[in-house]
Design a protein around this motif. Structure first.
Motif, PDB file in Angstrom:
ATOM      1  N   ARG A 252       0.843  -1.199   0.000  1.00  0.00           N
ATOM      2  CA  ARG A 252       0.000   0.000   0.000  1.00  0.00           C
ATOM      3  C   ARG A 252       0.875   1.245   0.000  1.00  0.00           C
ATOM      4  O   ARG A 252       1.774   1.419   0.817  1.00  0.00           O
ATOM      5  CB  ARG A 252      -0.902  -0.006   1.234  1.00  0.00           C
ATOM      6  N   LEU A 253       0.586   2.132  -0.968  1.00  0.00           N
ATOM      7  CA  LEU A 253       1.318   3.400  -1.081  1.00  0.00           C
ATOM      8  C   LEU A 253       0.750   4.415  -0.100  1.00  0.00           C
ATOM      9  O   LEU A 253      -0.334   4.212   0.463  1.00  0.00           O
ATOM     10  CB  LEU A 253       1.197   3.934  -2.513  1.00  0.00           C
ATOM     11  N   GLN A 254       1.467   5.548   0.054  1.00  0.00           N
ATOM     12  CA  GLN A 254       0.987   6.615   0.961  1.00  0.00           C
ATOM     13  C   GLN A 254      -0.404   7.108   0.579  1.00  0.00           C
ATOM     14  O   GLN A 254      -1.189   7.512   1.424  1.00  0.00           O
ATOM     15  CB  GLN A 254       1.951   7.805   0.897  1.00  0.00           C
ATOM     16  N   THR A 255      -0.691   7.070  -0.700  1.00  0.00           N
ATOM     17  CA  THR A 255      -1.974   7.603  -1.176  1.00  0.00           C
ATOM     18  C   THR A 255      -3.131   6.633  -0.919  1.00  0.00           C
ATOM     19  O   THR A 255      -4.279   6.967  -1.166  1.00  0.00           O
ATOM     20  CB  THR A 255      -1.905   7.862  -2.690  1.00  0.00           C
ATOM     21  N   GLY A 256      -2.786   5.432  -0.487  1.00  0.00           N
ATOM     22  CA  GLY A 256      -3.818   4.428  -0.275  1.00  0.00           C
ATOM     23  C   GLY A 256      -3.960   3.480  -1.460  1.00  0.00           C
ATOM     24  O   GLY A 256      -4.585   2.417  -1.363  1.00  0.00           O
ATOM     25  N   ASP A 257      -3.367   3.836  -2.573  1.00  0.00           N
ATOM     26  CA  ASP A 257      -3.404   2.943  -3.741  1.00  0.00           C
ATOM     27  C   ASP A 257      -2.544   1.716  -3.461  1.00  0.00           C
ATOM     28  O   ASP A 257      -1.618   1.775  -2.648  1.00  0.00           O
ATOM     29  CB  ASP A 257      -2.852   3.667  -4.975  1.00  0.00           C
ATOM     30  N   THR A 258      -2.837   0.627  -4.150  1.00  0.00           N
ATOM     31  CA  THR A 258      -2.089  -0.596  -3.899  1.00  0.00           C
ATOM     32  C   THR A 258      -1.401  -1.110  -5.161  1.00  0.00           C
ATOM     33  O   THR A 258      -1.856  -0.854  -6.275  1.00  0.00           O
ATOM     34  CB  THR A 258      -2.988  -1.716  -3.356  1.00  0.00           C
ATOM     35  N   VAL A 259      -0.303  -1.793  -4.922  1.00  0.00           N
ATOM     36  CA  VAL A 259       0.429  -2.470  -6.006  1.00  0.00           C
ATOM     37  C   VAL A 259       0.409  -3.956  -5.654  1.00  0.00           C
ATOM     38  O   VAL A 259       0.764  -4.309  -4.524  1.00  0.00           O
ATOM     39  CB  VAL A 259       1.880  -1.950  -6.101  1.00  0.00           C
ATOM     40  N   PRO A 260       0.009  -4.811  -6.584  1.00  0.00           N
ATOM     41  CA  PRO A 260      -0.045  -6.243  -6.266  1.00  0.00           C
ATOM     42  C   PRO A 260       1.351  -6.795  -5.949  1.00  0.00           C
ATOM     43  O   PRO A 260       2.299  -6.568  -6.702  1.00  0.00           O
ATOM     44  CB  PRO A 260      -0.623  -6.891  -7.526  1.00  0.00           C
ATOM     45  N   GLY A 261       1.451  -7.498  -4.820  1.00  0.00           N
ATOM     46  CA  GLY A 261       2.744  -7.994  -4.350  1.00  0.00           C
ATOM     47  C   GLY A 261       3.367  -9.017  -5.274  1.00  0.00           C
ATOM     48  O   GLY A 261       4.601  -9.080  -5.413  1.00  0.00           O
ATOM     49  N   HIS A 262       2.579  -9.776  -5.983  1.00  0.00           N
ATOM     50  CA  HIS A 262       3.157 -10.840  -6.826  1.00  0.00           C
ATOM     51  C   HIS A 262       3.995 -10.282  -7.971  1.00  0.00           C
ATOM     52  O   HIS A 262       4.813 -10.972  -8.565  1.00  0.00           O
ATOM     53  CB  HIS A 262       2.042 -11.755  -7.371  1.00  0.00           C
ATOM     54  N   ALA A 263       3.785  -8.986  -8.277  1.00  0.00           N
ATOM     55  CA  ALA A 263       4.558  -8.380  -9.378  1.00  0.00           C
ATOM     56  C   ALA A 263       5.915  -7.861  -8.907  1.00  0.00           C
ATOM     57  O   ALA A 263       6.706  -7.369  -9.700  1.00  0.00           O
ATOM     58  CB  ALA A 263       3.756  -7.227  -9.999  1.00  0.00           C
ATOM     59  N   VAL A 264       6.174  -7.948  -7.584  1.00  0.00           N
ATOM     60  CA  VAL A 264       7.412  -7.358  -7.048  1.00  0.00           C
ATOM     61  C   VAL A 264       8.311  -8.447  -6.467  1.00  0.00           C
ATOM     62  O   VAL A 264       7.934  -9.127  -5.508  1.00  0.00           O
ATOM     63  CB  VAL A 264       7.079  -6.319  -5.946  1.00  0.00           C
ATOM     64  N   PRO A 265       9.526  -8.648  -7.015  1.00  0.00           N
ATOM     65  CA  PRO A 265      10.442  -9.654  -6.477  1.00  0.00           C
ATOM     66  C   PRO A 265      10.772  -9.332  -5.025  1.00  0.00           C
ATOM     67  O   PRO A 265      10.913  -8.164  -4.674  1.00  0.00           O
ATOM     68  CB  PRO A 265      11.693  -9.513  -7.350  1.00  0.00           C
ATOM     69  N   GLY A 266      10.879 -10.356  -4.203  1.00  0.00           N
ATOM     70  CA  GLY A 266      11.240 -10.146  -2.802  1.00  0.00           C
ATOM     71  C   GLY A 266      10.028  -9.997  -1.907  1.00  0.00           C
ATOM     72  O   GLY A 266      10.145 -10.045  -0.680  1.00  0.00           O
ATOM     73  N   PHE A 267       8.851  -9.842  -2.505  1.00  0.00           N
ATOM     74  CA  PHE A 267       7.644  -9.627  -1.691  1.00  0.00           C
ATOM     75  C   PHE A 267       7.355 -10.835  -0.808  1.00  0.00           C
ATOM     76  O   PHE A 267       6.908 -10.695   0.330  1.00  0.00           O
ATOM     77  CB  PHE A 267       6.453  -9.337  -2.611  1.00  0.00           C
ATOM     78  N   ALA A 268       7.669 -12.025  -1.352  1.00  0.00           N
ATOM     79  CA  ALA A 268       7.354 -13.264  -0.648  1.00  0.00           C
ATOM     80  C   ALA A 268       8.044 -13.352   0.714  1.00  0.00           C
ATOM     81  O   ALA A 268       7.553 -13.992   1.633  1.00  0.00           O
ATOM     82  CB  ALA A 268       7.752 -14.464  -1.505  1.00  0.00           C
ATOM     83  N   THR A 269       9.193 -12.669   0.843  1.00  0.00           N
ATOM     84  CA  THR A 269       9.933 -12.754   2.108  1.00  0.00           C
ATOM     85  C   THR A 269       9.345 -11.823   3.181  1.00  0.00           C
ATOM     86  O   THR A 269       9.768 -11.847   4.330  1.00  0.00           O
ATOM     87  CB  THR A 269      11.419 -12.373   1.912  1.00  0.00           C
ATOM     88  N   LEU A 270       8.440 -10.956   2.801  1.00  0.00           N
ATOM     89  CA  LEU A 270       7.861 -10.018   3.761  1.00  0.00           C
ATOM     90  C   LEU A 270       6.643 -10.630   4.433  1.00  0.00           C
ATOM     91  O   LEU A 270       5.958 -11.461   3.851  1.00  0.00           O
ATOM     92  CB  LEU A 270       7.425  -8.733   3.047  1.00  0.00           C
ATOM     93  N   SER A 271       6.379 -10.200   5.649  1.00  0.00           N
ATOM     94  CA  SER A 271       5.150 -10.646   6.285  1.00  0.00           C
ATOM     95  C   SER A 271       4.333  -9.414   6.650  1.00  0.00           C
ATOM     96  O   SER A 271       4.883  -8.371   7.010  1.00  0.00           O
ATOM     97  CB  SER A 271       5.473 -11.464   7.533  1.00  0.00           C
ATOM     98  N   ALA A 272       3.020  -9.522   6.509  1.00  0.00           N
ATOM     99  CA  ALA A 272       2.133  -8.387   6.708  1.00  0.00           C
ATOM    100  C   ALA A 272       2.221  -7.867   8.147  1.00  0.00           C
ATOM    101  O   ALA A 272       2.457  -8.626   9.084  1.00  0.00           O
ATOM    102  CB  ALA A 272       0.692  -8.795   6.396  1.00  0.00           C
ATOM    103  N   GLY A 273       2.055  -6.559   8.257  1.00  0.00           N
ATOM    104  CA  GLY A 273       1.936  -5.944   9.580  1.00  0.00           C
ATOM    105  C   GLY A 273       3.243  -5.777  10.322  1.00  0.00           C
ATOM    106  O   GLY A 273       3.242  -5.298  11.443  1.00  0.00           O
ATOM    107  N   GLN A 274       4.376  -6.175   9.741  1.00  0.00           N
ATOM    108  CA  GLN A 274       5.635  -6.003  10.477  1.00  0.00           C
ATOM    109  C   GLN A 274       6.025  -4.526  10.539  1.00  0.00           C
ATOM    110  O   GLN A 274       5.575  -3.721   9.737  1.00  0.00           O
ATOM    111  CB  GLN A 274       6.744  -6.839   9.840  1.00  0.00           C
TER     112      GLN A 274
END
Lengths: 360, 275
Positions: A252-274
């Motif tokens: 989620r960007l500052q504006t509230g817009d979202t970018v799908p995580g599957h399109a970004v390498p490295g996303f899989a290693t992140l966990s929500a809410g950290q």
């Protein structure tokens, strides 16, 4: 021809440490470009290789020889200087012959090498002129000619293109690259211009404050920068950095817009809410303008348009971040237009905001 | 516009007045010297001074009759040329090293030595040269005059060497040159104007230097400037002869200065600006 090896190198100017601890291996016949902002120690490193600066620790090897303390005159290297540093009182021919005469080469051999080099560089017509009577581009070639005739172990270039105008710079850049491919000698080239680095290097060494940030092939540095500094330094216009938070499968960007995580390498290693602050890096050329009202992507308002002919740069603000996108000129955008930008899948990078390191 | 069109002529007028005053101050003694040298002895000190007189060459003629004038001239040339050469041979490399290494204290020391009054050195030198039995020798004069020429050469040459881009010297290092070869093949050819300027200034200063020659020379090795002192006697002074000698002594530096005037001025500023 020779490899270069720098081990545990330390360089200080008085109290100031410009190179704290540096290791670098340059294999034989490689064209390496040292790149970084002003004051990053790249020129100092080159001068250490040349023997024009002493070191305060570590080891410099050229080929099999340890050259710590060996004077420049005995290192068998050639250097092309930023201001060319031709001998003003000598003709082009004398400039080129000087180093060979010092070595004690015989006249026929000197003449043969000058003829060969001047043919290679197309400077045969002004061998009897003084440097003063030459244009900047011609002087540049003579400076290279002076280096080539020596047939040295290593070529060093200290920002040799920075005094040329833009058009000539592009031409000479291509010439140096062609030359490098022809003579296949180890070459170390210093520049602050990332385009020169990208176009010429076999490998790029990105430096900051005397520390090597990343060493790699140009495409590697461009596609997989190891930190935000390298990501921002290589590429023009520079990579955009947006602060993001992880929300489910999205960023989620500052504006509230979202970018799908599957399109970004490295996303899989992140966990929500950290708690970790995360930065999304996207290059301007990896933002596709989808046009207004396509539903997909991040909607923005165009602030400024820079048409380049082949493509168009649009400036926009997302949250409090000023950013740039490189879009197709066919979109015919004007300031104030609304457009949706879609990040190219797999091209964006994630960085840890605190350390600046890439999240792989 | 108005102010400007008025101020420019005023400025010019002021300039002309200033230069005229400066000119008079410089020219008058010279003119007096030259004119007196053509006057009969009794007329030199006449009051009020005579401006219209029948010129005579008797003072000049008497010079070579009463004194070994040509021998003194030879002494002057020998001492001046030798001390200038020593000044160049030692001062130019010294200036190069100071310029390259930025270690300036030797240059400062030489400047202090140059600025200190000559009498400060004179007594120790006298004792020293006497100890080596060198009083009255050419060497004592040449060496002491080199103390005059060396700082001049050093300080005149410094900005010229500073004007050579460091990268040119570094390029020569990389091209396989040691320090001596860099000096000889790269630096010296690039500062030839500076060497000419330094030589001329050193020559003039050495030629005109009076004190050391007066004390350290003897009748055989006297330089012109010291020898001209002979005309001042205890009872009477041969003013005519003194002025004729002074005129001849002033000629070589004067001719030298006029011939190379344009070059000298441009050379002096060139070195400074380049640095």
């Amino acid at each position: 021809m020779a490899s270069i090896s720098l081990r545990k190198l330390v360089k200080k100017f008085g109290e100031l440490t410009v190179i704290p601890d540096l290791d670098l291996e340059i294999p034989d016949r490689e064209f390496v470009v040292l790149v970084g902002p002003s004051g990053c120690g790249k020129s100092t490193l080159l001068r250490i290789l040349a023997g024009l600066e002493t070191i305060d620790g570590g080891e410099v090897m050229i080929g099999e020889e340890r050259v710590n303390g060996v004077p420049a005159a005995k290192r068998d290297i050639a250097m092309v200087f930023q201001d060319y540093a031709l001998y003003p009182h000598m003709t082009v021919r004398q400039n080129m012959a000087f180093a060979l005469e010092n070595k004690g080469a015989d006249k026929a051999e000197i003449e043969r090498r000058i003829t060969e080099a001047s043919r290679l560089l197309d400077i045969g017509d002004y061998l009897d002129r003084r440097p003063k009577a030459l244009s900047g581009g011609q002087r540049q070639r003579v400076a290279m000619g002076r280096a080539i005739v020596r047939d040295p172990k290593v070529f060093l270039f200290d920002e040799p293109l920075s005094n040329l105008d833009a058009k000539l710079r592009a031409a000479v850049r291509a010439e140096i690259k062609a030359l490098a491919q022809k003579i296949r000698t180890t070459m170390v080239f210093v520049t602050h211009d990332q385009i020169e680095a990208m176009t010429m290097a076999d490998r790029i060494v990105v430096m900051k404050a005397g520390v090597i940030q990343q060493v790699g092939k140009p495409e590697e540095i461009y596609e997989r920068p190891v930190n935000m500094f390298v990501a921002g330094f290589i590429g023009s216009p520079a990579m955009n950095f947006f602060p993001v938070t992880v929300e489910g499968d999205d960023l989620r960007l500052q504006t509230g817009d979202t970018v799908p995580g599957h399109a970004v390498p490295g996303f899989a290693t992140l966990s929500a809410g950290q708690d970790r602050q995360i930065v999304l890096g996207i290059r301007p050329e990896h933002l596709d303008g989808a046009g207004e009202g396509k539903g997909e992507g991040v909607p923005i308002t165009v602030d400024l348009v820079e048409p380049l002919g082949s493509d168009t740069l649009i400036h926009f603000t997302l949250g409090d971040v000023a950013a740039i996108a490189r879009v197709s000129p066919d979109l015919r955008l004007a300031p104030g237009d609304r457009v949706s930008l879609v990040p190219a899948p797999g091209k964006a990078r994630l960085f840890d905001a605190e350390s600046g390191k890439a999240i792989q | 516009m108005r102010a400007r069109s008025f101020s420019v002529p005023w400025f010019t007028v002021l300039n002309v007045i200033q230069l005229t005053i400066a000119g008079i101050v410089v020219i008058t003694p010279t003119l007096w010297m030259v004119l007196s040298s053509f006057k009969p002895s009794f007329e030199v000190t006449a009051y009020p001074p005579t401006l219209i007189f029948s010129p005579t060459l008797e003072n000049y003629a008497s010079l070579s009759q009463t004194t070994p004038f040509l021998h003194y001239a030879f002494n002057s040339v020998l001492v001046t040329v030798s001390s200038t050469l020593i000044g160049i041979l030692l001062g130019a490399p010294a200036a190069f090293v100071v310029s390259w290494t930025r270690i300036t204290w030797p240059a400062i020391v030489s400047l202090v030595a140059r600025m200190a009054p000559g009498t400060l050195f004179l007594l120790p030198w006298y004792v020293m040269f006497r100890h080596f039995d060198m009083i009255g020798s050419y060497w004592s004069l040449i060496l002491t005059h080199a103390v005059i020429t060396l700082p001049i050469v050093l300080w005149v040459m410094l900005p010229f060497f500073d004007g050579i881009p460091r990268s040119v010297i570094e390029a020569a290092q990389i091209d396989g040159c040691g320090p001596i070869k860099i000096f000889r093949r790269i630096a010296v050819p690039l500062v030839s104007t500076g060497i000419a300027v330094a030589s001329i200034l050193a020559f003039v200063f050495s030629w005109n230097y009076f004190l050391f020659a007066l004390v350290l020379s003897n009748a055989q090795t006297k330089t012109l400037v010291a020898a001209s002192f002979n005309f001042i006697g205890e009872g009477a002074t041969n003013w005519g002869g003194l002025m004729a000698a002074a005129t001849l002594i002033a000629l070589p530096p004067l001719i030298l200065a006029v011939v190379v005037q344009r070059w000298l001025v441009s050379g002096l500023t060139l070195g400074a600006v380049k640095g």
